[in-house]
Design a protein around this motif. Sequence first.
Motif, PDB file in Angstrom:
ATOM      1  N   VAL A   1       0.875  -1.193   0.167  1.00 55.75           N
ATOM      2  CA  VAL A   1       0.320   0.126   0.097  1.00 55.75           C
ATOM      3  C   VAL A   1       0.750   1.158   0.170  1.00 55.75           C
ATOM      4  O   VAL A   1       0.599   2.262  -0.702  1.00 55.75           O
ATOM      5  N   VAL A   2       2.067   1.354   0.838  1.00 53.99           N
ATOM      6  CA  VAL A   2       2.909   2.399   0.719  1.00 53.99           C
ATOM      7  C   VAL A   2       3.279   2.718  -0.574  1.00 53.99           C
ATOM      8  O   VAL A   2       3.372   4.037  -1.268  1.00 53.99           O
ATOM      9  N   TYR A   3       3.541   1.818  -1.473  1.00 52.85           N
ATOM     10  CA  TYR A   3       4.093   2.085  -2.836  1.00 52.85           C
ATOM     11  C   TYR A   3       2.918   2.731  -3.702  1.00 52.85           C
ATOM     12  O   TYR A   3       3.135   3.719  -4.453  1.00 52.85           O
ATOM     13  N   ILE A   4       1.581   2.166  -3.622  1.00 60.36           N
ATOM     14  CA  ILE A   4       0.474   2.683  -4.188  1.00 60.36           C
ATOM     15  C   ILE A   4       0.415   3.969  -3.670  1.00 60.36           C
ATOM     16  O   ILE A   4      -0.049   5.055  -4.777  1.00 60.36           O
ATOM     17  N   ARG A   5       0.336   4.454  -2.459  1.00 58.38           N
ATOM     18  CA  ARG A   5       0.038   5.760  -2.129  1.00 58.38           C
ATOM     19  C   ARG A   5       0.984   6.650  -2.595  1.00 58.38           C
ATOM     20  O   ARG A   5       0.637   7.892  -3.080  1.00 58.38           O
ATOM     21  N   SER A   6       2.356   6.239  -2.757  1.00 60.14           N
ATOM     22  CA  SER A   6       3.529   7.138  -3.094  1.00 60.14           C
ATOM     23  C   SER A   6       3.162   7.425  -4.846  1.00 60.14           C
ATOM     24  O   SER A   6       3.234   8.768  -5.283  1.00 60.14           O
ATOM     25  N   PHE A   7       2.891   6.317  -5.426  1.00 63.59           N
ATOM     26  CA  PHE A   7       2.681   6.469  -6.790  1.00 63.59           C
ATOM     27  C   PHE A   7       1.512   7.627  -7.053  1.00 63.59           C
ATOM     28  O   PHE A   7       1.515   8.431  -8.118  1.00 63.59           O
ATOM     29  N   ILE A   8       0.445   7.421  -6.546  1.00 69.01           N
ATOM     30  CA  ILE A   8      -0.854   8.148  -6.453  1.00 69.01           C
ATOM     31  C   ILE A   8      -0.352   9.633  -6.056  1.00 69.01           C
ATOM     32  O   ILE A   8      -0.585  10.596  -6.661  1.00 69.01           O
ATOM     33  N   LYS A   9       0.301   9.916  -5.039  1.00 68.14           N
ATOM     34  CA  LYS A   9       0.909  11.276  -4.699  1.00 68.14           C
ATOM     35  C   LYS A   9       1.808  11.713  -5.765  1.00 68.14           C
ATOM     36  O   LYS A   9       1.464  13.142  -6.227  1.00 68.14           O
TER      37      LYS A   9
END
Length: 71
Positions: free
Chosen positions: A46-54
């Motif tokens: 999830v931390v990677y997904i959030r980073s990509f979205i940000k």
Amino acid sequence: MKEYVKILIDTRKSKGLDISEVSRKTGIRQNVLEAIESGEFPDLPVVYIRSFIKKYATFLFEPLSRKMQCI
């Protein structure tokens, strides 16, 4: 579709950007961007997904955030 995904897609399209261009300019792989826009996130933490979205949102809205800082 989640509201933030629709906002990302609408903003990208209103700026005349295609996925491949966003991929080149952000460094986010095209298949990850497509997954974000479809709502079917890849098997990443999830931390990677959030980073990509940000990173994606920052790229799309950066000129706006710069203007807001000047106010």
